[in-house]
Each structure stands twice: as structure tokens, then as C-alpha cells.
Design a protein around this motif. Sequence first.
Motif, short mmCIF file in Angstrom:
data_model
loop_
_atom_site.label_atom_id
_atom_site.label_comp_id
_atom_site.label_asym_id
_atom_site.label_seq_id
_atom_site.Cartn_x
_atom_site.Cartn_y
_atom_site.Cartn_z
N LYS A 126 2.85 -0.39 0.81
CA LYS A 126 1.54 -0.28 1.45
C LYS A 126 0.39 -0.61 0.49
O LYS A 126 -0.69 -0.05 0.56
CB LYS A 126 1.34 1.10 2.08
CG LYS A 126 2.31 1.35 3.21
CD LYS A 126 2.06 2.64 3.89
CE LYS A 126 3.06 2.78 5.03
NZ LYS A 126 2.89 3.99 5.78
N LYS A 127 0.65 -1.56 -0.38
CA LYS A 127 -0.37 -2.08 -1.29
C LYS A 127 -0.90 -3.36 -0.65
O LYS A 127 -0.62 -4.48 -1.09
CB LYS A 127 0.22 -2.34 -2.67
CG LYS A 127 0.65 -1.08 -3.38
CD LYS A 127 1.19 -1.36 -4.76
CE LYS A 127 1.56 -0.07 -5.46
NZ LYS A 127 2.11 -0.34 -6.80
N TYR A 128 -1.70 -3.17 0.41
CA TYR A 128 -2.12 -4.29 1.23
C TYR A 128 -3.08 -5.22 0.51
O TYR A 128 -3.05 -6.44 0.73
CB TYR A 128 -2.74 -3.78 2.53
CG TYR A 128 -1.79 -2.95 3.36
CD1 TYR A 128 -0.44 -3.28 3.45
CD2 TYR A 128 -2.22 -1.84 4.05
CE1 TYR A 128 0.45 -2.53 4.20
CE2 TYR A 128 -1.35 -1.08 4.82
CZ TYR A 128 -0.02 -1.43 4.89
OH TYR A 128 0.85 -0.68 5.64
N LEU A 129 -3.93 -4.69 -0.35
CA LEU A 129 -4.82 -5.55 -1.11
C LEU A 129 -4.00 -6.51 -1.98
O LEU A 129 -4.26 -7.71 -2.03
CB LEU A 129 -5.77 -4.72 -1.98
CG LEU A 129 -6.71 -5.50 -2.89
CD1 LEU A 129 -7.71 -6.31 -2.07
CD2 LEU A 129 -7.44 -4.57 -3.84
N LYS A 130 -2.97 -5.97 -2.62
CA LYS A 130 -2.10 -6.79 -3.47
C LYS A 130 -1.35 -7.82 -2.62
O LYS A 130 -1.25 -8.99 -3.01
CB LYS A 130 -1.11 -5.90 -4.21
CG LYS A 130 -0.19 -6.66 -5.13
CD LYS A 130 0.76 -5.72 -5.87
CE LYS A 130 1.68 -6.50 -6.80
NZ LYS A 130 2.59 -5.60 -7.53
N ALA A 131 -0.85 -7.41 -1.47
CA ALA A 131 -0.12 -8.34 -0.60
C ALA A 131 -1.04 -9.48 -0.16
O ALA A 131 -0.64 -10.65 -0.18
CB ALA A 131 0.44 -7.60 0.62
N ASN A 132 -2.26 -9.14 0.23
CA ASN A 132 -3.22 -10.17 0.63
C ASN A 132 -3.51 -11.13 -0.52
O ASN A 132 -3.54 -12.34 -0.34
CB ASN A 132 -4.53 -9.53 1.09
CG ASN A 132 -4.45 -8.96 2.48
OD1 ASN A 132 -4.01 -9.62 3.40
ND2 ASN A 132 -4.89 -7.72 2.63
#
Length: 159
Positions: A126-132
Motif C-alpha cells: 500500500k505504498k501507492y505514491l511509490k507505485a505511481n
Amino acid sequence: MKPVVLIIALALAAPAAFAQQHSQQPTQQPRPVQSFEDLRAREGQSRIKSMTRAQQQGYLDAMADLEKLRGKLADAWKGMGMSPEGAKLVADAYDPDLAARSHHTSLRGRSDQEIAQLIQDALREKKYLKANQLLIDYQRQKLALNEVATPQTLGNSGL
């Protein structure tokens, strides 16, 4: 008998005096924030009020651009098989200012499968900033490789 009358009079007058005293004090209590979006909207409105007209327009333009960027990210996530709700959730976590200050994982020399695994790990954690950011960096890398693979001659570049 007079002390009894005095006590009764005080007992009857005390609630009225208490009510009058508290009616003079402001009874406005802060309204609880109902959602993160409400808080974000309030902060945005507060910022806008303290800006000049040109600054306000710049801020509003930046917010519109951010919404467009997040929309494009959501489209990219949907294109990779994510549900529309999940894609929006992940894309809405993107903050370009924070991403610019964050550590970027180098993708140089990594295969598509390795990059896909990095993205999947970020989503699972759930590290969405990193995934983006990984998705953006991957797309930029692909664009750069395409530009190198199809070099333009000076005559075609308009120079």
C-alpha cells in the motif's frame, strides 16, 4: 421561616442566572471534519484567500493539472487490469511535490519483469505514491528508449 423563603428564592434564581451566564458565552463548537476531501477543500480555500489574484489562478491551474495527471494515472492502472475504484485510489495518492522529494528506485538495467515485481510489491504494501512513481519512471524510461531507437536526423528535426 424567612431563611426557607430565601433558600427557595436562591434555588429558583440559580438556574436562571447560570443559563444567562452561559448564554453570553459563545456556544459555537467546531464542526467535525467529515472526510479527508472536506479537510483538503477547506485547506485549499484557506490558501486561496491568502493569495493574490495571479497566485490564486496559478494555484487553481495547478490543482486542475494535478487532477488531470491523477486521471491519466488512473487510466494507466485500469489499463493494467486494476478495477476503476482501485485505480482511482492508487492514482489519488500521487503527490508530485512529495514524489520529487522522495527516493526514486533506479530502473536502469532492470527487466520489465523486475520492474513489474517492484510495482506489485509497492501496491501490496500500500505504498501507492511509490507505485505511481515507479509507473511514471517506467513510462519515461520506455519513451527515452524509443527516442534513442528512432533518432531523428537534423533535417527532420527542423533545426
